[in-house]
Design a protein around this motif. Structure first.
Motif, PDB file in Angstrom:
ATOM      1  N   ASP A 101       0.836  -1.206   0.000  1.00 18.71           N
ATOM      2  CA  ASP A 101       0.000   0.000   0.000  1.00 18.71           C
ATOM      3  C   ASP A 101       0.873   1.260   0.000  1.00 18.71           C
ATOM      4  OD1 ASP A 101      -2.230  -1.583   0.033  1.00 18.71           O
ATOM      5  OD2 ASP A 101      -2.521  -1.468   2.214  1.00 18.71           O
ATOM      6  N   LYS A 102       1.926   1.220   0.831  1.00 21.78           N
ATOM      7  CA  LYS A 102       2.827   2.375   0.884  1.00 21.78           C
ATOM      8  C   LYS A 102       3.522   2.588  -0.458  1.00 21.78           C
ATOM      9  CE  LYS A 102       3.810   2.389   5.847  1.00 21.78           C
ATOM     10  NZ  LYS A 102       4.865   2.287   6.884  1.00 21.78           N
ATOM     11  N   THR A 105       1.227   4.193  -2.785  1.00 21.84           N
ATOM     12  CA  THR A 105       1.107   5.626  -2.452  1.00 21.84           C
ATOM     13  C   THR A 105       2.321   6.400  -2.960  1.00 21.84           C
ATOM     14  OG1 THR A 105      -0.166   5.080  -0.466  1.00 21.84           O
ATOM     15  CG2 THR A 105       0.828   7.282  -0.576  1.00 21.84           C
TER      16      THR A 105
END
Length: 304
Positions: A101-102, A105
């Motif tokens: 997820d990071k 992002t």
């Protein structure tokens, strides 16, 4: 009783070998292969040759059983560790999910940053182009102002090297200079010392202004100024100084600076460097085209 091996009768008094294996047989000692060597080596032999082979097989089976039991224990130990490994794998999977997820992002932000950087680069390029345009515009504007300032001095002359004597009469001194070079002074409107331009150990120059109708007279002064080459200040002032006297065009400070730099930088490369009507001109050699030096940029290009 007979020998289990050779089937011969065993003597009652002789030493016999009794097998403790499954056969429970009695043998001549000589009929048991390897017995003598074992007895000599101090080994306690309890099996005949046949039972010894069976005993080996049993031992092998027993060893295999022990190995299997050991393998089974290892398997059970590893199987018992599976729940812990599963928990650890679940933790790793969660960490990977968070990192994923990071990363997504960061990737999104990176793409956004690339777009912003691209826009900034275009903005900077436009600003640079604008600055270049403004710089050129300012140079052109500055040149126009200098040309206009120089144009305002087109009716003036500058006489350099005349000694200052208290109570001097500049008009008479300038008239004497005109008489010496064979030109008239009737068209001169004003004469004054240029106090602001005074140099160390040198007298300040004399500024001469001609009437609007005296432009031709001014040109005659410039044409005949070479006649001063043999004369010095004392001829015109009656003083003690023997300075050489020169008649020059009245130049702005910027033009004087440009002229001085041109003579310094082009020395040895250009044979002629002079001023006409406020314009700095240069020529490499006889027969070459005359070059008009308008700015320090053009001078730098010529120097290269």
């Amino acid at each position: 009783m007979e020998c289990q091996k050779c089937k011969k009768v065993l003597s009652k008094k002789g030493a016999h070998f009794m097998c403790q294996g499954s056969c429970q047989g009695t043998f001549h000692r000589s009929c048991v292969k390897g017995l003598a060597a074992d007895m000599k080596a101090g080994k306690n032999r309890i099996y005949c040759n046949n039972c010894e082979d069976e005993g080996s097989d049993e031992e092998e089976v027993e060893e295999e059983v022990q190995d299997l039991e050991k393998i089974l224990k290892d398997i059970q130990k590893k199987v018992s560790a599976i729940p812990g490994l599963k928990k650890h794998l679940d933790t790793i999977q969660q960490s990977i999910s968070v990192l994923s997820d990071k990363y997504d992002t960061l990737l999104f932000e990176h793409e956004e940053s690339k777009g912003k950087i691209s826009k900034l680069e275009k903005t900077v390029a436009n600003i640079n182009n604008r600055c270049v345009y403004l710089e050129k515009y300012n140079i052109a504007l500055e040149q126009k102002l200098q040309d206009a300032e120089q144009q305002s001095l087109k009716q003036n002359l500058e006489i350099v090297g005349v000694e200052y004597i208290p109570g001097e009469k500049l008009r008479e001194i300038v008239t004497k200079i005109g008489d010496e070079i064979g030109v008239k002074s009737n068209d001169i409107e004003w004469v004054k010392r240029n106090i602001q331009a005074k140099k160390e150990n040198k007298p300040s120059s004399i500024m001469v202004g001609f009437k609007p109708s005296g432009i031709e007279s001014r040109e005659e002064w410039l044409v005949n100024r070479r006649k001063l080459i043999e004369l010095n200040s004392s001829v015109f002032t009656g003083g003690s100084a023997t300075n050489k006297v020169y008649i020059n065009e009245n130049l702005t400070k910027a033009t004087k600076t440009l002229l001085w730099n041109a003579k310094r930088q082009l020395k040895g490369t250009y044979k002629y460097i002079w001023v006409t009507n406020g314009k700095i001109l240069a020529k490499k050699k006889d027969g070459d085209n005359t070059i008009w030096i308008r700015s320090e940029i053009e001078l730098g290009q010529l120097s290269k």
